[in-house]
Design a protein around this motif. Structure first.
Motif, short mmCIF file in Angstrom:
data_model
loop_
_atom_site.label_atom_id
_atom_site.label_comp_id
_atom_site.label_asym_id
_atom_site.label_seq_id
_atom_site.Cartn_x
_atom_site.Cartn_y
_atom_site.Cartn_z
N LYS A 106 -8.64 0.01 1.83
CA LYS A 106 -8.68 1.51 2.13
C LYS A 106 -7.50 2.24 2.15
O LYS A 106 -6.28 1.43 2.19
CB LYS A 106 -9.07 1.38 3.83
N LYS A 107 -7.40 3.50 2.02
CA LYS A 107 -6.23 4.42 1.85
C LYS A 107 -5.57 4.35 3.12
O LYS A 107 -4.17 4.26 2.87
CB LYS A 107 -6.71 5.79 1.46
N SER A 108 -5.88 3.94 4.03
CA SER A 108 -5.13 4.08 5.32
C SER A 108 -4.19 2.92 5.32
O SER A 108 -3.04 3.03 5.91
CB SER A 108 -6.02 4.12 6.79
N GLU A 109 -4.76 1.81 5.10
CA GLU A 109 -3.98 0.33 4.78
C GLU A 109 -3.06 0.57 3.54
O GLU A 109 -1.94 0.25 3.70
CB GLU A 109 -5.14 -0.61 4.29
N VAL A 110 -3.33 1.20 2.43
CA VAL A 110 -2.25 1.54 1.42
C VAL A 110 -1.25 2.40 1.92
O VAL A 110 -0.08 1.95 1.70
CB VAL A 110 -2.95 2.03 0.14
N VAL A 111 -1.32 3.38 2.68
CA VAL A 111 -0.25 4.15 3.36
C VAL A 111 0.70 3.54 4.21
O VAL A 111 1.76 3.58 3.96
CB VAL A 111 -0.72 5.53 3.72
N LYS A 112 0.03 2.68 5.11
CA LYS A 112 0.79 2.07 6.01
C LYS A 112 1.80 1.05 5.24
O LYS A 112 2.94 0.86 5.69
CB LYS A 112 -0.14 1.22 6.95
N SER A 113 1.15 0.30 4.20
CA SER A 113 1.69 -0.69 3.32
C SER A 113 3.14 0.11 2.76
O SER A 113 4.08 -0.51 2.44
CB SER A 113 0.80 -1.32 2.27
N VAL A 114 2.66 1.27 2.06
CA VAL A 114 3.75 1.73 1.20
C VAL A 114 4.88 2.32 1.92
O VAL A 114 6.09 2.14 1.74
CB VAL A 114 3.17 3.04 0.47
N LEU A 115 4.68 2.55 3.30
CA LEU A 115 5.57 3.19 4.36
C LEU A 115 6.63 1.85 4.72
O LEU A 115 7.70 2.00 4.97
CB LEU A 115 5.02 3.92 5.68
N THR A 116 5.91 0.88 5.04
CA THR A 116 6.77 -0.42 5.50
C THR A 116 7.46 -0.60 4.43
O THR A 116 8.64 -1.13 4.62
CB THR A 116 5.54 -1.48 5.73
#
Length: 320
Positions: A66-76
């Motif tokens: 999911k895009k929300s999962e992707v954003v969280k991963s990239v911010l991390t």
């Protein structure tokens, strides 16, 4: 005096606290989000869709993450990279890196400027040679970085444990998009990107300003490779047509039928040497039709089976 000292003033006007080390540290995440959100806006507002390789509706059908999962991963990922960058700067204050470890820059400086009577007599010619040396340093850093990226990326595919536990996360995006470029396991982010970049600039002794250029270009390239748009005016696409590695090249790598090919970032020479370059069509229209004809990819729990099937289909043995 450093090996790059030539008497040419390339200083920038002071701007608050944005020193060269600070710019080299914060430029990658800022450039990443500026470019990737621009492409995301194209998707959201349906702009330039005639240049889109794979339609947006295919992403919702095929992508597992999911895009929300992707954003969280990239911010991390960016938080880790920036923190390590700050630590590296502190470490360099105590143990400064070598100025010219490979001796490349010193050799070029002597040949083109110091021992060249024409350059000594012409400030313009000396200036041009100096920038040619800077360009040679950047290109060499990209070659080193590409070599590192190829072999770490290759290992992430041919080793069963590495793929199942680390690299498969990135391949949850069968239809890549711009800000998914850095969607990966933290271990992969460290070994593939952070450590690879560190090794590259250390081997050349790049200055902080050169590092800012190096990381900015690398960031734009990886975002462009995942953006899904084949713009005829895109300079990264132009460069990719010369080196062989551009958006279509990497999009093929994200497909089940191309997953064991096209591991390079900037160049394709390692793919050619190791016979891992995709030999089928790279025509935009044909690739698009090939993707759309496929059945949706397997769910996450079936990724292992899909990897095994792909290995059998491509004739590449998976080593555990």
């Amino acid at each position: 005096m450093g090996v790059l000292d030539s008497g040419i003033n390339l200083s920038l006007p002071p701007f608050a606290a944005l020193t060269d080390p600070v710019i080299a540290t914060i430029a990658p995440p800022l450039v990443f989000w500026a470019t990737s959100l621009t492409f995301h806006a194209f998707d959201e507002f349906k702009l330039f869709q005639k240049y889109k390789l794979i339609p947006e509706d295919e992403a919702s059908k095929r992508n597992i993450a999911k895009k929300s999962e992707v954003v969280k991963s990239v911010l991390t990922q960016h938080a880790i990279q920036t923190s390590l960058g700050i630590l590296a700067l502190q470490w360099e204050d105590e143990a400064p890196p070598l100025d010219d470890p490979l001796g490349l820059t010193g050799w070029l400086m002597r040949r083109l400027i110091d021992d060249n009577p024409a350059a000594q007599q012409s400030r313009i010619l000396s200036f041009l040679f100096y920038f040619a040396i800077l360009l040679a340093r950047q290109v060499t850093a990209f070659v080193i970085y590409d070599t590192w990226q190829y072999w770490v990326h290759w290992f992430g595919h041919v080793n069963t444990w590495a793929y199942r536990n680390v690299h498969s996360r990135h391949h949850r995006l069968y239809v890549p998009y711009a800000f998914g470029a850095l969607y990966s396991h933290p271990l992969e982010g460290f070994f593939l990107d952070t450590l690879g970049g560190w090794v590259s600039y250390q081997m050349l002794g790049l200055t902080h300003r050169e590092r800012a250029v190096f990381f900015t270009v690398s960031t734009v390239k990886t975002v462009d490779d995942h953006c899904g748009y084949e713009f005829p005016w895109d300079p990264i696409i132009w460069l990719g047509h010369i080196t062989g590695s551009e958006m279509v090249y990497h999009t093929i790598h994200h497909q089940p039928w191309g997953i064991k090919t096209n591991y390079g970032l900037f160049f394709t020479f390692w793919d050619d040497i190791m016979n891992t370059r995709y030999r089928g069509t790279r025509n935009v229209g044909e690739v698009k039709r090939k993707v759309e004809r496929e059945a949706p990819p397997p769910p996450p729990e079936k990724l292992d089976e899909a990897l095994e099937a792909t290995a059998v289909a491509t004739g590449v043995q998976i080593r555990s």
